[in-house]
Design an enzyme around this catalytic site. Structure first.
Site, PDB file in Angstrom:
ATOM      1  N   HIS A  13      46.983 -15.026 -25.111  1.00 56.56           N
ATOM      2  CA  HIS A  13      46.810 -14.388 -26.427  1.00 56.56           C
ATOM      3  C   HIS A  13      48.156 -13.851 -26.929  1.00 56.56           C
ATOM      4  O   HIS A  13      48.505 -14.003 -28.094  1.00 56.56           O
ATOM      5  CB  HIS A  13      45.853 -13.189 -26.323  1.00 56.56           C
TER       6      HIS A  13
ATOM      7  N   GLU B 185      41.206 -17.657 -29.003  1.00 53.19           N
ATOM      8  CA  GLU B 185      40.630 -17.777 -27.657  1.00 53.19           C
ATOM      9  C   GLU B 185      41.026 -19.110 -27.013  1.00 53.19           C
ATOM     10  O   GLU B 185      41.109 -19.218 -25.789  1.00 53.19           O
ATOM     11  CB  GLU B 185      39.107 -17.636 -27.772  1.00 53.19           C
TER      12      GLU B 185
ATOM     13  N   HIS C 226      45.141 -14.883 -18.930  1.00 58.44           N
ATOM     14  CA  HIS C 226      44.332 -14.983 -20.153  1.00 58.44           C
ATOM     15  C   HIS C 226      44.977 -14.154 -21.281  1.00 58.44           C
ATOM     16  O   HIS C 226      45.248 -14.668 -22.368  1.00 58.44           O
ATOM     17  CB  HIS C 226      42.910 -14.489 -19.866  1.00 58.44           C
ATOM     18  N   GLU C 227      45.230 -12.897 -21.007  1.00 55.84           N
ATOM     19  CA  GLU C 227      45.808 -12.031 -22.043  1.00 55.84           C
ATOM     20  C   GLU C 227      47.213 -12.512 -22.409  1.00 55.84           C
ATOM     21  O   GLU C 227      47.615 -12.439 -23.578  1.00 55.84           O
ATOM     22  CB  GLU C 227      45.836 -10.564 -21.587  1.00 55.84           C
TER      23      GLU C 227
END
Ligand SMILES: [Zn+2]
EC number: 3.4.17.19
Length: 499
Positions: A268, A294, A264-265
């Site tokens: 980003h 997001e 997830h990170e």
């Protein structure tokens, strides 16, 4: 001031603000990652001082002079116009909010945070209630000062999702909610039994190896342009051009938590690393909104990271590193990482129920802002919606209405972006599959490079040149349409749960 002078002033001013943000970012990162406990208090004071300095820059009256000089300028380049729009928007907002209101908000959120924490620990909403009331009153006042068209909640949305409105969300969220509830109810009826995760001690060193391998495949450059560290709550921070860091959290009894939060990170981070930094003088090397940012993290985490094709290519490597998974087949593993279970906690929710948590908050916030629900009625309304959409009821207000920190910090209007990220991501994926028809085969072969290039070209390198809705239309040829996300979920979960 001539046109040239005014543009030059705004660029230099933006640079000063960015330098300060970079310095604050490093100090905050250090505070989260490695500062000794005894240094936290002084560090907080330093950060408080710098944020006051930043506010002074953001409200500098010379910005107003430069904007005035550019007022009737008609031949600005697109990038110059964007720079002007940015300052106009933020400067006007900042100057419309009286200093006394700003101060009241700072006090209210600092107290709100304190009492929210206490109330949550004691499972006693009455402790938090008066402070929540204060925050809501001030956010309403703020919206009145800043101004809005249509619903008052539009003023809140604008801070996180430029241009998004209640009218638009009321077009998007109801069909999404109904579709999700329907799918969830079908899943509840399914006889498919998802196997439990293998238990074991998954030591950090092996988890780190796995995570780094996956992040390398994704294309996150943590070797020369980033770092990976450990914190209680994972996050991504960009400290300037060439320095985008992520943090993760490894649990020795749970392999998947650290892995998926790192992915997830990583999503980003890749976004920030591939921004159009050549346009940084115009402030355009940023995402157009929270929701678009997001969309990239959720794209990697869920659409790629929890997909069958990806694990077809990668599961053997996971098993090599973790023999504990030796008795778990690929299909069983795929089921485990996609298991759907309605829970009370948003941050732990699966792909199907997550957006329902967000929609509940959206529906409540809207009523809060329009004064149609009182703080006394909030807990019951919250519980009623959880029962209605998810089929579960909180047993206390700590896992109910006091679950998230956001309201105590006056972050009203933030939640919708989380769900919008899912919708943007699915619509982008639909388009990507049209343009790269064999994308699943590539995933199976462990090749994520074309996915990376597509996202970089279509989204990352566009920075903040377009508003969220313009970007979606530019990339996919149509307005945001919740059906893409619903179709994606229905197809995926019909197979997993044999619906
Ligand atoms: Zn995120």
């Amino acid at each position: 001031m001539t046109k040239q002078e005014a543009i030059h002033f705004l660029q230099e001013h933006l640079k000063s603000m960015k330098y300060l943000e970079s310095a604050m970012g490093v100090l905050s990162w250090d505070m989260e990652v490695m500062a000794p406990v005894k240094g936290i208090e002084y560090r907080s004071e330093v950060l408080g001082y710098l944020s006051v300095e930043h506010h002074k820059l953001a409200t500098d009256t010379r910005i107003g002079c430069a904007l005035n000089a550019l007022e009737n300028e008609s031949d600005l380049m697109q990038v110059e116009q964007k720079l002007v729009d940015f300052f106009k928007d933020s400067f006007e907002k900042n100057t419309k909010i009286p200093e006394s209101l700003q101060r009241d908000l700072t006090v209210a959120t600092s107290k709100g945070g304190q009492y929210w924490k206490q109330a949550k620990e004691k499972q006693d909403y009455s402790i938090f209630k008066p402070y929540l009331q204060k925050v809501i009153d001030l956010v309403i006042k703020q919206a009145e000062c800043v101004g809005y068209e249509g619903h008052i909640y539009n003023a809140c949305l604008d801070d996180f999702e430029k241009g998004m409105t209640v009218e638009e969300l009321d077009r998007i969220f109801p069909p999404l909610r109904d579709g999700l509830v329907k799918l969830l109810n079908q899943i509840k009826e399914s006889r498919v039994c998802i196997k439990l995760h293998p238990s074991g001690e998954f030591d950090k060193a092996r988890q780190e190896k796995l995570t780094n391998q996956v992040l390398d495949m994704m294309g996150y450059d943590y070797h020369e342009a980033g770092r990976i560290d450990e914190t209680e709550h994972p996050f991504t921070t960009s400290l300037g051009i060439g320095d985008t860091r992520i943090t993760t959290h490894y649990y020795e009894d749970n392999l998947e938590s650290g892995l998926f939060s790192s992915i997830h990170e990583g999503g980003h981070a890749i976004y920030d690393q591939n921004m159009p930094h050549e346009l940084s003088d115009y402030g355009l090397d940023e995402a157009p909104s929270m929701g678009i940012h997001e969309s990239q993290s959720r794209f990697y985490e869920n659409i790629i990271g929890r997909s069958l094709p990806f694990w077809k290519g990668y599961y053997k490597k996971l098993q090599e590193l973790f023999p504990e998974y030796g008795w778990t087949t690929l299909e069983e593993f795929y089921g485990m990482i996609n298991a759907v279970k309605p829970s009370l906690i948003r941050t732990e929710a699966d792909e199907v129920t997550y957006s329902l948590h967000v929609i509940i908050r959206y529906e409540i916030e809207k009523l809060m802002m329009s004064g149609e629900v009182t703080v006394d009625e909030l807990p019951a309304l919250w519980n009623q919606k959880y029962e209605e959409y998810l089929g579960i009821t909180p047993t206390n207000d700590s896992e109910g209405v006091m679950q998230d920190v956001h309201w105590s910090e006056a972050l009203i209007g933030y939640f919708p972006s989380y769900a919008l990220g899912n919708l943007y991501g699915a619509q982008f994926y639909h388009q990507m599959k049209k343009e790269i028809p064999n994308v699943e085969e590539q995933l199976e072969a462990g090749d994520l490079s074309q996915v990376f290039m597509w996202l970089k070209e279509k989204i990352h390198s566009q920075g903040n040149l377009y508003s969220p809705s313009e970007l979606v239309e530019k990339v996919t040829g149509e307005k945001l349409n919740p059906m893409y996300f619903l179709d994606y979920l229905n197809e995926k979960y019909s197979k997993i749960y044999k619906l």
